[in-house]
Scaffold this motif. Structure first.
Motif, short mmCIF file in Angstrom:
data_model
loop_
_atom_site.label_atom_id
_atom_site.label_comp_id
_atom_site.label_asym_id
_atom_site.label_seq_id
_atom_site.Cartn_x
_atom_site.Cartn_y
_atom_site.Cartn_z
N PRO A 136 57.93 45.67 39.34
CA PRO A 136 58.56 47.02 40.24
C PRO A 136 57.99 46.32 41.51
CG PRO A 136 56.59 47.22 38.41
CD PRO A 136 56.64 45.49 38.27
N GLY B 108 56.15 43.16 33.84
CA GLY B 108 55.33 43.76 32.76
C GLY B 108 53.82 44.39 32.75
N ASN C 39 63.56 43.83 25.51
CA ASN C 39 63.50 41.59 24.87
C ASN C 39 65.22 41.75 24.92
OD1 ASN C 39 63.58 39.43 24.88
ND2 ASN C 39 61.90 39.22 23.21
N ASP D 183 52.66 36.01 27.86
CA ASP D 183 52.63 35.28 29.13
C ASP D 183 51.25 34.13 28.71
OD1 ASP D 183 54.94 34.88 30.65
OD2 ASP D 183 54.10 36.93 31.26
N PHE E 83 63.25 49.97 35.94
CA PHE E 83 62.72 50.39 37.02
C PHE E 83 63.40 49.64 38.57
CE2 PHE E 83 60.30 48.12 34.37
CZ PHE E 83 60.03 47.09 35.47
N MET F 158 56.46 38.79 41.60
CA MET F 158 57.74 37.96 40.56
C MET F 158 58.86 38.73 40.36
SD MET F 158 54.57 35.81 40.74
CE MET F 158 53.29 36.52 41.43
N SER G 193 60.05 29.54 36.87
CA SER G 193 60.60 30.12 37.85
C SER G 193 59.52 29.25 39.17
CB SER G 193 60.42 31.49 38.02
OG SER G 193 61.76 31.45 39.64
N LYS G 194 59.08 30.53 40.20
CA LYS G 194 58.22 29.57 41.42
C LYS G 194 57.34 30.87 41.31
CE LYS G 194 61.37 26.98 43.44
NZ LYS G 194 62.26 26.85 44.68
N GLY G 195 56.85 31.68 40.86
CA GLY G 195 55.65 32.37 40.67
C GLY G 195 54.97 31.98 39.79
N ASP G 196 53.37 33.14 39.93
CA ASP G 196 52.02 32.10 39.83
C ASP G 196 52.40 32.34 37.85
OD1 ASP G 196 52.03 31.98 42.24
OD2 ASP G 196 50.15 33.63 41.91
N PHE G 197 52.54 33.43 37.38
CA PHE G 197 53.04 33.09 36.27
C PHE G 197 53.62 32.91 35.64
CE2 PHE G 197 51.04 37.24 37.80
CZ PHE G 197 49.63 36.47 37.63
N GLU G 198 54.08 31.37 35.06
CA GLU G 198 55.44 30.71 34.77
C GLU G 198 55.46 29.66 33.54
OE1 GLU G 198 58.03 31.94 35.35
OE2 GLU G 198 57.69 32.48 37.65
N ASN H 176 66.32 36.31 34.40
CA ASN H 176 67.14 36.93 33.82
C ASN H 176 68.57 37.04 32.58
OD1 ASN H 176 65.82 38.32 36.34
ND2 ASN H 176 66.79 36.87 37.29
N ASP I 138 61.08 36.07 42.90
CA ASP I 138 59.02 35.78 43.81
C ASP I 138 59.50 35.88 44.86
OD1 ASP I 138 59.38 35.20 41.01
OD2 ASP I 138 59.70 33.02 40.89
N GLY J 229 56.77 49.25 34.46
CA GLY J 229 56.75 48.03 33.72
C GLY J 229 57.42 47.64 32.84
N GLN J 230 57.50 47.77 31.79
CA GLN J 230 58.43 47.08 30.72
C GLN J 230 59.87 47.39 30.45
OE1 GLN J 230 55.57 49.12 27.66
NE2 GLN J 230 54.22 47.06 27.84
N ILE J 231 60.38 46.35 29.74
CA ILE J 231 61.92 46.20 29.77
C ILE J 231 62.16 46.01 28.17
CG2 ILE J 231 62.01 46.12 32.53
CD1 ILE J 231 62.73 43.01 31.27
N ASP K 266 55.31 38.83 29.32
CA ASP K 266 54.29 40.69 28.64
C ASP K 266 54.84 42.03 29.04
OD1 ASP K 266 52.70 38.35 28.35
OD2 ASP K 266 50.96 38.97 30.43
N GLU K 267 56.32 41.69 30.08
CA GLU K 267 56.97 42.79 29.73
C GLU K 267 57.81 43.11 28.89
OE1 GLU K 267 57.47 40.17 30.91
OE2 GLU K 267 59.08 39.58 31.96
#
Lengths: 401, 401
Positions: free
Chosen positions: B109, B89, A209, A234, B58, B105, A260-265, A305, B64, A205-207, A193-194
């Motif tokens: 940020p 994001g 792509n 996402d 940022f 994640m 990865s191991k985040g909540d939103f993969e 990354n 994570d 919070g955005q970067i 989403d970012e």
């Protein structure tokens, strides 16, 4: 920064590279295609190509001059009448009358009866006659038919990556097309989403792509036809839609992020239930990796990354991709490490290096976000998993970028 | 076969290469262009490119895990309440309440107040709280803004030929386009009544037209935009028409054929009166050469023998063409001659050579019609004009093909 510990179950780099190669191996059976010779530069021949003709096609003159019988010019100076002119491309060449000369241009057919050519520089031309000033033997300045290549002889071998000199030969023997390996069709899908497109104003919070653009460039440099660079949020429904559109047109799909191991993969969440295998490879950067076959199309999932994506491609996919394109392996090798370094135990590390005359200098930190720094590197420095430090001056393996 | 004697007035190879370079030099002033970053692979940057942003944009998490205050996890194990989740994001990150943790994640940020990240592997997660099992210091797993590249810092230098790693960096800093050298636009014109297109049935005296296709391939390999490959008969009116169409769209025009000493030399006959300079260069193959400026467009005229055309391009034009494209010179050098050879006095000779581990082998005769044989060569062996024979084992200069 301390490294994340490798999990006990992490695969080795070599193991995972082999897994990827096996996943892509069925693509070697894709059908070849016919490429027009003028557009075949850089393509790989799928079969041996033989000449459909003799080259030269016919006996012709190597010089602008006069076609004669060698016997008639054995003693010089000698005066011969000029019976006419043979130009290149003018059919219906008359035979050479005994004791005379026919003017010939370079490449023009040698008239029947003639057996050598006297260059224009070696005669005094008069009205309807020439004075030949230098003796010539049979065959001098005559190009015999088939002396370059004969009908049925090899012009270029299967596997040849066509350079201009091959294109020249294929064109000279009159081939309109040649069989070449078809290009792999790939789609790259970025997730997150970012991620924003180039030039956008970034909200907090955005970067930007970059992974799709970067991966597409890497693939194109390896002769892959990148048919689309797509992006998904996402949202699993969006990713599923983008994925199905990709597998409908691609031979192979690459995704970045969401493994990865985040909540939103999102990648892992959608592909896992479709039979995907997700896990850790004992490597830095690029630890989390996944692969799936969707609609018979292999899908390789790299971490998000930017450096991880590029290193994952270089280490795991490029060898198989280049082999499928018929391209040689990139020249890798060993050189002298110019910078002392530390490396986490249990993870094979790929550091960014700059080749110099003396060896390789490590030029940025190991962080997988240091994508701008990576632009200054021309190789990856390959530090084995069991090594935790290296002194300057020791030999290291490097991987071309 | 005896060589044609060099004329006293023949220019040297170096002299003529310089003449061609001077003829093309004004093209260095052509305007640059903006290339979209995703299409800029292989293009040459026309100016230094600096970053319009800090990268990372940022302060963000390298893992994570959980954003915390280092002071709160200095003694472990320690239990902290989890105050919420920060996803990549998602804007509007709340500050970290003292004595608590926020789930983060990778890439998300770092919330105000937090100064390190505890990786998810190093905690036991419970209902609304975590047990941190390992102490972390300030900054651990935190990527500070601008640590990859800062606003205004160089991303890539003018003159860089953009590889995937440069594309990755340019995309990561969000640039939609970059200034690149514009591609030289070239038209290739072949001449000769005897030339037929690929696949045609050849009448007596006819051959296939390969020079345009081959020269276009060589130019494209040097990043030139070949906008047309045209053909003219030996009719001066036709050649004039084709030539004017070419100079209307091209930065530079290449012709092949029609420059020698025959009776029908359409290129010389048309371009001579337009101010063209035609003469001999002391070289084999490729002796007859010409150049003209037509409608302010440089026109280089090569001889029509296929090998002559390719060698003329490689020796006389390629250095200037590559320089104008911002490409490095091809790697030339010296190696060991593996084959004894003879060479005509007074002409610098370029023989076809095959590089091996031990040196270079001469692999075909000197004939300028041996274009199929040339496909097996990877270098030209450069024999100086004054040399008439070389023994195997001596050093020779080679020119990459």
């Amino acid at each position: 920064m301390s490294p994340r510990p490798a999990t006990a179950s992490a695969r080795s780099v070599d193991e995972y590279r082999d897994t990827v190669a096996a996943l892509l191996a069925p693509l070697a059976a894709r059908p070849d295609e016919q490429a027009p010779v003028p557009e075949a530069l850089g393509r790989t021949l799928a079969a041996d190509v033989v000449s459909p003709i003799d080259l030269p096609v016919f006996r012709n003159s190597a010089m602008d001059g006069y076609a004669v019988r060698a016997a008639d010019v054995a003693v010089t100076p000698v005066t011969l009448p000029v019976a006419g002119v043979v130009a290149a491309g003018k059919p219906g060449t008359d035979a050479l009358p005994a004791g005379s000369a026919l003017k010939v241009m370079t490449g023009a057919p040698i008239p029947p009866g003639a057996d050598c050519v006297v260059p224009v520089e070696d005669v005094q031309a008069g009205e309807g006659r020439i004075v030949v000033e230098r003796a010539r033997g049979r065959g001098e300045f005559v190009r015999e038919a088939g002396t370059d290549v004969r009908t049925g002889e090899l012009v270029a071998r299967a596997g040849t990556v066509l350079a201009p000199r091959h294109i020249a030969a294929l064109a000279a023997v009159g081939l309109p097309t040649v069989p070449v390996l078809s290009r792999l069709r790939a789609v790259c899908i970025t997730t997150g989403d970012e991620l924003q497109p180039a030039g956008a104003v970034l909200a907090p919070g955005q970067i930007y792509n970059s992974n799709g653009i970067a991966l597409a460039a890497a693939l194109r440099a390896d002769s892959v036809d990148v048919v689309d660079v797509a992006h998904s949020t996402d949202d699993p429904a969006v990713f599923t839609r983008v994925l199905r559109a990709a597998t409908a047109v691609a031979d192979v799909v690459f995704t970045s992020g969401g493994v990865s191991k985040g909540d939103f993969e999102v990648v892992k969440d959608v592909l896992g239930p479709l039979g995907g295998t997700f896990g850790s490879v004992a490597v830095q950067p690029g630890g989390p990796q996944g692969y799936t076959v969707v609609d018979e199309v292999p899908v390789l999932s790299f971490p998000g990354n930017p450096v991880s994506t590029m290193v994952s491609y270089a280490v795991f996919a490029r060898p198989a991709v280049r082999a499928l394109a018929g391209l040689p392996e990139l020249a890798n090798g060993e050189t002298t490490l110019l910078t002392a370094l530390r490396s986490p135990a249990g993870r094979r590390q790929y550091l960014r290096g700059l080749l110099t005359e003396d060896g390789v200098e490590v030029i940025s930190g190991p962080g997988s976000h240091l994508i701008a720094a990576m632009a200054w590197a021309d190789v990856l420095v390959d530090v084995p998993a069991e090594v935790t430090s290296l002194a300057a001056g020791v030999p290291v393996r490097i991987l071309s970028l």
